[in-house]
Design an enzyme around this catalytic site. Structure first.
Site, mmCIF file in Angstrom:
data_model
loop_
_atom_site.group_PDB
_atom_site.id
_atom_site.type_symbol
_atom_site.label_atom_id
_atom_site.label_comp_id
_atom_site.label_asym_id
_atom_site.label_seq_id
_atom_site.Cartn_x
_atom_site.Cartn_y
_atom_site.Cartn_z
ATOM 1 N N CYS A 130 4.145 0.723 -4.061
ATOM 2 C CA CYS A 130 4.104 -0.587 -3.400
ATOM 3 C C CYS A 130 3.090 -1.502 -4.078
ATOM 4 O O CYS A 130 3.333 -2.717 -4.209
ATOM 5 C CB CYS A 130 3.767 -0.421 -1.920
ATOM 6 S SG CYS A 130 5.133 0.250 -0.936
ATOM 7 N N GLY A 141 4.864 -7.494 17.440
ATOM 8 C CA GLY A 141 4.448 -6.434 16.528
ATOM 9 C C GLY A 141 2.929 -6.393 16.471
ATOM 10 O O GLY A 141 2.325 -6.762 15.469
ATOM 11 N N TYR A 201 -2.897 -3.193 9.449
ATOM 12 C CA TYR A 201 -1.951 -2.531 8.545
ATOM 13 C C TYR A 201 -1.033 -3.584 7.932
ATOM 14 O O TYR A 201 0.184 -3.520 8.021
ATOM 15 C CB TYR A 201 -1.156 -1.481 9.307
ATOM 16 C CG TYR A 201 -0.408 -0.482 8.449
ATOM 17 C CD1 TYR A 201 -0.790 -0.200 7.142
ATOM 18 C CD2 TYR A 201 0.676 0.214 8.971
ATOM 19 C CE1 TYR A 201 -0.109 0.728 6.374
ATOM 20 C CE2 TYR A 201 1.376 1.150 8.224
ATOM 21 C CZ TYR A 201 0.978 1.394 6.924
ATOM 22 O OH TYR A 201 1.673 2.325 6.158
ATOM 23 N N GLY A 242 -3.635 -3.366 17.834
ATOM 24 C CA GLY A 242 -4.385 -4.344 18.598
ATOM 25 C C GLY A 242 -5.411 -5.138 17.825
ATOM 26 O O GLY A 242 -6.242 -5.825 18.426
#
Length: 388
Positions: free
Chosen positions: A359, A180, A142, A184
């Site tokens: 964005c 952060g 992400y 994973g």
């Protein structure tokens, strides 16, 4: 169809709606018209949008879109024009007062304190793993992909993961702290491909559970903890897409806390969105509905917070790659919407569309950057060689 936006009804805009003159003048600076013929023009369905913008500026503009008060067939194109004209920096009337209070709140309050650290995890990252599974790549990254030689999202994200590992000069047996760790993706990649031991931390319960499950059997430990509470000594430290939640009041604490954990011959890679302004907080709409208490760093603020004895070995900006990443996420979201719509309503679809495409415009307009910075102790014996 891939690349086609979710169907929204653009009919029904009232042609005789009277647009306040101040808004007409502002939009003209971006070559945007109300109910105009271009795909980037705003099609008004409810005149309440004007009051919302005049009272609350960009917050009202985004809320009105989610409410269905206006439409635009090329939302990314519209937002790019507004950003290029810097209309977000020119609120008028009461909206100027609202934005002033928003800025003052972010300047005065430490919105990213330890007490508030878990808010963004609960409000954004924990909203549903089904959403992120549908939207993201096979690795569940992400953050911005690296599209230098990639032609699809999975390849771009794998290239980003490997680029990070090569910049960190990972070797088998090293101990790595990931600040952060998301779901994973990087921890799994580093442990499985480079045979290192990873300690990943996050403020999201959903991410912690998924990361631990995905990394089972590897030398990976996942912990639900704030970065200010980490202790130990690590050969490498890496933080991807997390610094945007630190806040300028905590930059010095962030770097000093983590540098205390870095071995004398270690390397620290920071991957973060950045901007040219040393502003406080995010856009009010993004702050309220997407990333609460977030803040984008400027380079002056970031470098000023580095502790004595820490040097910048490498700085890499590939901001344009984030637009392509966001558009790929939006395409995946559209394709998955028939299944997601059983759990998420139409307002959520509009909110997510506004988030992803605005964005994308932020990076297309070059107002947003993506920085990868490699840091090291000044007395580190080995010379560093940049990797691309």
């Amino acid at each position: 169809m891939p690349g086609r936006e979710l169907e929204f009804d653009y009919n029904g805009a009232t042609s005789d709606i009277s647009t306040p003159k101040v808004l007409q003048e502002l939009l003209a600076r971006a070559d945007v018209r109300i109910n105009g013929p271009h795909p980037w023009d705003i099609q008004v369905r409810d005149a309440r949008v004007f009051r919302a913008v005049l009272l609350k500026g960009s917050l009202g503009f985004g809320e009105s879109y989610v409410d269905g008060h206006w439409e635009c067939s090329d939302l990314a194109g519209l937002m790019t024009r507004l950003l290029n004209a810097r209309l977000d920096e020119a609120p008028r009337g009461l909206a100027r007062v609202f934005h002033g209070f928003h800025e003052l709140r972010n300047r005065v309050c430490n919105l990213q304190s330890v007490r508030r650290a878990f808010h963004v995890g609960e409000r954004h990252y924990d909203i549903g793993n089904d959403l992120y599974a549908a939207m993201l790549d096979a690795h569940w990254c992400y953050s911005c992909g690296y599209w230098s030689q990639a032609d699809h999202l999975d390849a771009a994200q794998e290239a980003k993961l490997d680029l990070i590992c090569r910049k960190l000069q990972l070797e088998p047996g090293m101990k790595v702290l990931e600040v952060g760790c998301g779901w994973g993706s990087l921890a799994h990649f580093m442990a499985s491909r480079y045979e290192v031991e990873v300690h990943g931390i996050t403020v999201s319960r959903e991410q912690a559970e998924m990361a631990a499950e995905r990394c089972a059997g590897l030398k990976v430990a996942i912990e639900l903890v704030d970065y200010r509470e980490v202790r130990g000594r690590y050969d490498r430290i890496v933080s991807v897409g997390m610094f945007e939640h630190v806040g300028h009041k905590n930059y010095r604490t962030y770097f000093s806390s983590l540098s205390d954990c870095l071995a004398p011959d270690g390397l620290f890679l920071l991957h973060t969105i950045g901007t040219e302004h040393s502003a406080s907080g995010l856009d009010p709409w993004i702050d309220r509905y997407i990333f609460p208490n977030g803040e984008l760093p400027s380079m002056p603020r970031l470098t000023a917070a580095l502790p004595d004895g820490m040097v910048i070995e490498d700085l890499h900006n590939f901001g344009p790659d984030y637009e392509r990443t966001l558009l790929a996420w939006w395409q995946n979201f559209q394709l998955a919407w028939p299944k997601l719509s059983s759990r998420y309503d139409e307002r959520f679809a509009r909110m997510w569309r506004y988030y992803l495409l605005s964005c994308a415009a932020f990076f297309r307009s070059r107002r947003g950057q993506l920085w990868q910075m490699v840091l090291a102790p000044v007395n580190r014996a080995e010379a560093y060689r940049s990797v691309r």
